[in-house]
Scaffold this motif. Structure first.
Motif, PDB file in Angstrom:
ATOM      1  N   PRO A  86     -56.314 -44.244-124.649  1.00 26.48           N
ATOM      2  CA  PRO A  86     -56.687 -45.734-124.310  1.00 26.48           C
ATOM      3  C   PRO A  86     -58.031 -46.332-124.562  1.00 26.48           C
ATOM      4  N   PHE A  87     -58.183 -47.510-124.510  1.00 23.11           N
ATOM      5  CA  PHE A  87     -59.478 -48.106-125.106  1.00 23.11           C
ATOM      6  C   PHE A  87     -60.536 -47.750-124.195  1.00 23.11           C
ATOM      7  N   SER A  88     -61.754 -47.014-124.706  1.00 28.38           N
ATOM      8  CA  SER A  88     -62.734 -46.796-123.798  1.00 28.38           C
ATOM      9  C   SER A  88     -64.166 -46.751-124.617  1.00 28.38           C
ATOM     10  N   ASP A 159     -66.269 -59.043-121.034  1.00 23.92           N
ATOM     11  CA  ASP A 159     -64.898 -59.451-120.342  1.00 23.92           C
ATOM     12  C   ASP A 159     -64.594 -60.976-120.700  1.00 23.92           C
ATOM     13  N   HIS A 160     -63.368 -61.216-119.827  1.00 19.05           N
ATOM     14  CA  HIS A 160     -62.894 -62.540-119.991  1.00 19.05           C
ATOM     15  C   HIS A 160     -63.585 -63.819-119.351  1.00 19.05           C
ATOM     16  N   THR A 178     -57.193 -54.376-119.701  1.00 17.52           N
ATOM     17  CA  THR A 178     -57.074 -52.826-120.593  1.00 17.52           C
ATOM     18  C   THR A 178     -58.090 -53.079-121.821  1.00 17.52           C
ATOM     19  N   LEU A 179     -58.471 -54.464-122.263  1.00 18.84           N
ATOM     20  CA  LEU A 179     -59.253 -54.328-123.488  1.00 18.84           C
ATOM     21  C   LEU A 179     -60.189 -55.615-123.131  1.00 18.84           C
ATOM     22  N   PRO A 180     -61.312 -55.319-123.833  1.00 17.00           N
ATOM     23  CA  PRO A 180     -62.531 -56.372-123.525  1.00 17.00           C
ATOM     24  C   PRO A 180     -62.170 -57.604-124.405  1.00 17.00           C
ATOM     25  N   GLY A 200     -63.485 -60.217-131.769  1.00 17.60           N
ATOM     26  CA  GLY A 200     -62.457 -60.687-130.713  1.00 17.60           C
ATOM     27  C   GLY A 200     -61.119 -59.645-130.822  1.00 17.60           C
ATOM     28  N   LEU A 201     -60.703 -59.231-129.900  1.00 20.14           N
ATOM     29  CA  LEU A 201     -59.507 -58.492-129.839  1.00 20.14           C
ATOM     30  C   LEU A 201     -58.305 -59.119-129.951  1.00 20.14           C
TER      31      LEU A 201
END
Length: 220
Positions: A86-88, A159-160, A178-180, A200-201
């Motif tokens: 997972p994303f870390s 974060d958002h 789960t994602l930044p 940007g993801l």
């Protein structure tokens, strides 16, 4: 009298004097020196511009690879059972599963990747690894994306709500994220302005995708 006049006429029309020849040679030498100097300067400028273009193209290509890999990371939770990666992230490394591998083997199949900042003797390099189902890095997939000399380089995450952090996931963050929202690579070097690579993801589960009508008609 006629013979003397003929002799004088023939002596005057016989050619240039030594002084005239010397003046012509000096003027010609000056023109050649000016021309050679201008050509040398033009070649130096052309070589400098070519080196700058090569460096600029290399930086743009590296940033494009960096953005492609991270922007396509999948929003998979650690406890979902769908992935082991997972994303870390931390200030020195990022692990995720992306559909934009730099060396794709099966089209756009998800591939676990590892981006790390390796610090050596006065240099910091951005390394890229790909992983397969095992824990070992895939052979032939380790290489350096970029390298900086005497620089402070680190990853940062936002974060958002726009709050930056040194780690992801944050301990006090929302479980749904789960994602930044943004991944930033900050580069600080002496006597130069700070550089920030921002990504940007795209695979963002926090916001619902906009609904679209067929034939290009949107819903407002």
């Amino acid at each position: 009298m006629r013979r003397r006049r003929a002799a004088r006429h023939s002596a005057g029309a016989g050619g240039f004097t030594l002084v005239e020849v010397m003046v012509a040679l000096v003027v010609t030498s000056l023109l050649v020196a000016v021309l050679m100097g201008a050509l040398f300067y033009m070649y130096r400028v052309q070589e400098s511009l070519q080196d700058e273009l090569i460096t600029r193209e290399k930086v743009l290509r590296t940033r494009a690879w960096f953005e492609d890999v991270l922007s396509a990371c999948l929003p998979i939770k650690a406890d979902s059972g769908l992935t082991n990666v997972p994303f870390s992230g931390s200030t020195s490394e990022i692990r995720c599963e992306t559909t934009q591998s730099l060396r794709p083997m099966l089209g756009n199949a998800p591939v676990p990747v590892h981006l790390s900042l390796v610090r050596g003797d006065r240099r910091t390099r951005l390394a890229y690894d790909e992983y397969r189902p095992g824990s070992e890095a895939a052979e032939g997939t380790r290489f350096t994306l970029a390298e900086w000399e005497e620089a402070e380089v680190e990853f940062r995450f936002a974060d958002h709500d726009g709050k930056e952090s040194e780690r992801w996931p944050k301990e006090d963050g929302r479980q749904e994220e789960t994602l930044p929202a943004l991944v930033m690579l900050r580069i600080r070097q002496k006597d130069t302005p700070e550089q920030v690579w921002i990504v940007g993801l795209r695979n963002d589960p926090w916001f619902e995708p906009p609904r679209k009508m067929p034939f290009g008609l949107g819903i407002k």
